[in-house]
Design a protein around this motif. Structure first.
Motif, PDB file in Angstrom:
ATOM      1  N   GLY A 173       0.770  -1.232   0.000  1.00 49.50           N
ATOM      2  CA  GLY A 173       0.000   0.000   0.000  1.00 49.50           C
ATOM      3  C   GLY A 173       0.803   1.286   0.000  1.00 49.50           C
ATOM      4  O   GLY A 173       0.230   2.360  -0.159  1.00 49.50           O
ATOM      5  N   TRP A 174       2.114   1.201   0.194  1.00 44.50           N
ATOM      6  CA  TRP A 174       2.912   2.411   0.308  1.00 44.50           C
ATOM      7  C   TRP A 174       4.148   2.325  -0.588  1.00 44.50           C
ATOM      8  O   TRP A 174       4.621   1.239  -0.893  1.00 44.50           O
ATOM      9  CB  TRP A 174       3.365   2.619   1.752  1.00 44.50           C
ATOM     10  N   GLN A 175       4.661   3.493  -0.974  1.00 47.95           N
ATOM     11  CA  GLN A 175       5.895   3.556  -1.740  1.00 47.95           C
ATOM     12  C   GLN A 175       6.807   4.613  -1.133  1.00 47.95           C
ATOM     13  O   GLN A 175       6.325   5.582  -0.554  1.00 47.95           O
ATOM     14  CB  GLN A 175       5.624   3.846  -3.209  1.00 47.95           C
ATOM     15  N   PHE A 176       8.115   4.386  -1.255  1.00 47.55           N
ATOM     16  CA  PHE A 176       9.096   5.321  -0.700  1.00 47.55           C
ATOM     17  C   PHE A 176       9.658   6.167  -1.820  1.00 47.55           C
ATOM     18  O   PHE A 176      10.099   5.653  -2.843  1.00 47.55           O
ATOM     19  CB  PHE A 176      10.220   4.550   0.009  1.00 47.55           C
ATOM     20  N   ASP A 177       9.630   7.481  -1.624  1.00 51.30           N
ATOM     21  CA  ASP A 177      10.155   8.423  -2.605  1.00 51.30           C
ATOM     22  C   ASP A 177      11.511   8.914  -2.114  1.00 51.30           C
ATOM     23  O   ASP A 177      11.598   9.588  -1.083  1.00 51.30           O
ATOM     24  CB  ASP A 177       9.182   9.588  -2.778  1.00 51.30           C
ATOM     25  N   LEU A 178      12.576   8.571  -2.857  1.00 50.03           N
ATOM     26  CA  LEU A 178      13.926   8.965  -2.462  1.00 50.03           C
ATOM     27  C   LEU A 178      14.160  10.469  -2.588  1.00 50.03           C
ATOM     28  O   LEU A 178      14.969  11.034  -1.852  1.00 50.03           O
ATOM     29  CB  LEU A 178      14.964   8.221  -3.300  1.00 50.03           C
ATOM     30  N   LYS A 179      13.463  11.135  -3.509  1.00 44.06           N
ATOM     31  CA  LYS A 179      13.670  12.573  -3.705  1.00 44.06           C
ATOM     32  C   LYS A 179      13.183  13.377  -2.500  1.00 44.06           C
ATOM     33  O   LYS A 179      13.821  14.330  -2.080  1.00 44.06           O
ATOM     34  CB  LYS A 179      12.962  13.043  -4.973  1.00 44.06           C
ATOM     35  N   THR A 180      12.040  13.004  -1.986  1.00 51.39           N
ATOM     36  CA  THR A 180      11.474  13.747  -0.850  1.00 51.39           C
ATOM     37  C   THR A 180      11.702  13.042   0.480  1.00 51.39           C
ATOM     38  O   THR A 180      11.331  13.581   1.522  1.00 51.39           O
ATOM     39  CB  THR A 180       9.964  13.957  -1.047  1.00 51.39           C
ATOM     40  N   ILE A 181      12.285  11.853   0.442  1.00 45.84           N
ATOM     41  CA  ILE A 181      12.524  11.033   1.632  1.00 45.84           C
ATOM     42  C   ILE A 181      11.240  10.920   2.448  1.00 45.84           C
ATOM     43  O   ILE A 181      11.144  11.330   3.596  1.00 45.84           O
ATOM     44  CB  ILE A 181      13.689  11.575   2.480  1.00 45.84           C
ATOM     45  N   SER A 182      10.230  10.358   1.793  1.00 43.40           N
ATOM     46  CA  SER A 182       8.943  10.196   2.459  1.00 43.40           C
ATOM     47  C   SER A 182       8.201   8.992   1.892  1.00 43.40           C
ATOM     48  O   SER A 182       8.493   8.523   0.796  1.00 43.40           O
ATOM     49  CB  SER A 182       8.094  11.454   2.278  1.00 43.40           C
ATOM     50  N   PHE A 183       7.267   8.513   2.667  1.00 41.09           N
ATOM     51  CA  PHE A 183       6.372   7.467   2.213  1.00 41.09           C
ATOM     52  C   PHE A 183       5.089   8.120   1.736  1.00 41.09           C
ATOM     53  O   PHE A 183       4.620   9.103   2.319  1.00 41.09           O
ATOM     54  CB  PHE A 183       6.033   6.497   3.360  1.00 41.09           C
ATOM     55  N   SER A 184       4.522   7.563   0.696  1.00 47.01           N
ATOM     56  CA  SER A 184       3.230   8.048   0.215  1.00 47.01           C
ATOM     57  C   SER A 184       2.399   6.839  -0.200  1.00 47.01           C
ATOM     58  O   SER A 184       2.939   5.811  -0.621  1.00 47.01           O
ATOM     59  CB  SER A 184       3.416   9.009  -0.956  1.00 47.01           C
ATOM     60  N   PRO A 185       1.092   6.957  -0.082  1.00 45.43           N
ATOM     61  CA  PRO A 185       0.256   5.820  -0.470  1.00 45.43           C
ATOM     62  C   PRO A 185       0.321   5.595  -1.978  1.00 45.43           C
ATOM     63  O   PRO A 185       0.438   6.541  -2.760  1.00 45.43           O
ATOM     64  CB  PRO A 185      -1.153   6.226  -0.033  1.00 45.43           C
TER      65      PRO A 185
END
Length: 170
Positions: free
Chosen positions: A142-154
């Motif tokens: 259900g979640w993915q990690f964004d390396l650019k913003t260093i955050s998890f988003s659904p």
């Protein structure tokens, strides 16, 4: 945008330092007792020499009439007869505390004894691993990690939906 990433990295570092600090604080709050008691598994320790001493120990039940436990130590194994023992069967693990008598028997407080089956520790670890895998799969689905913003988003589409659509397309 670069400053937002910097703030998140700083916040992540502060959280990590706080977590380590809490572990240290928890460890400092529970010091080891000044006298942990004798190591009854040590072959140089004769339980009859400890008559009147309060001890806590545990081991595997090897006999039930009378109850005798086998205490494993780092270097040796020793047996200890138990008086006033809880209802146990051969092969169970028991943790008891009580007073050593003059003949080297441990007179226990049966209400404070802990009796465990041999499979219970394996069951506990197996269930914990399965639970951790289930949680990890749910997070990955259900979640993915964004390396650019260093955050998890659904995820817009859960991973299992996108995988099942790929199978039906081909």
């Amino acid at each position: 945008m670069a400053t937002a990433v910097g703030y998140r990295m700083f916040a992540l570092g502060v959280c990590g330092i706080l977590l380590v600090g809490l572990f240290v604080l928890a460890g400092a709050g529970y010091p080891t007792p000044p006298s942990p008691g004798p190591d009854l598994a040590d072959p140089d320790v004769d339980p009859s020499d400890l008559a009147g001493d309060q001890v806590e120990t545990g081991g595997i039940v090897i006999e039930t009439d009378p109850v005798i436990i086998e205490i494993d130590g780092d270097t040796a194994t020793q047996t200890l007869p138990i008086e006033n023992a809880p209802d146990v069967d051969v092969g169970q693990e028991v943790i008891v505390d009580g007073t050593i008598t003059a003949d080297g028997t441990l007179r226990v407080n049966r209400d404070r004894a802990v009796v465990r089956e041999p499979w219970e520790a394996t069951y506990m670890y197996a269930i914990s691993v399965l639970g951790a895998l289930f949680v990890a799969l749910r997070i990955a689905d259900g979640w993915q990690f964004d390396l650019k913003t260093i955050s998890f988003s659904p995820r817009d589409v859960p991973l299992h939906h996108s995988l099942s659509e790929d199978e039906t397309d081909g």
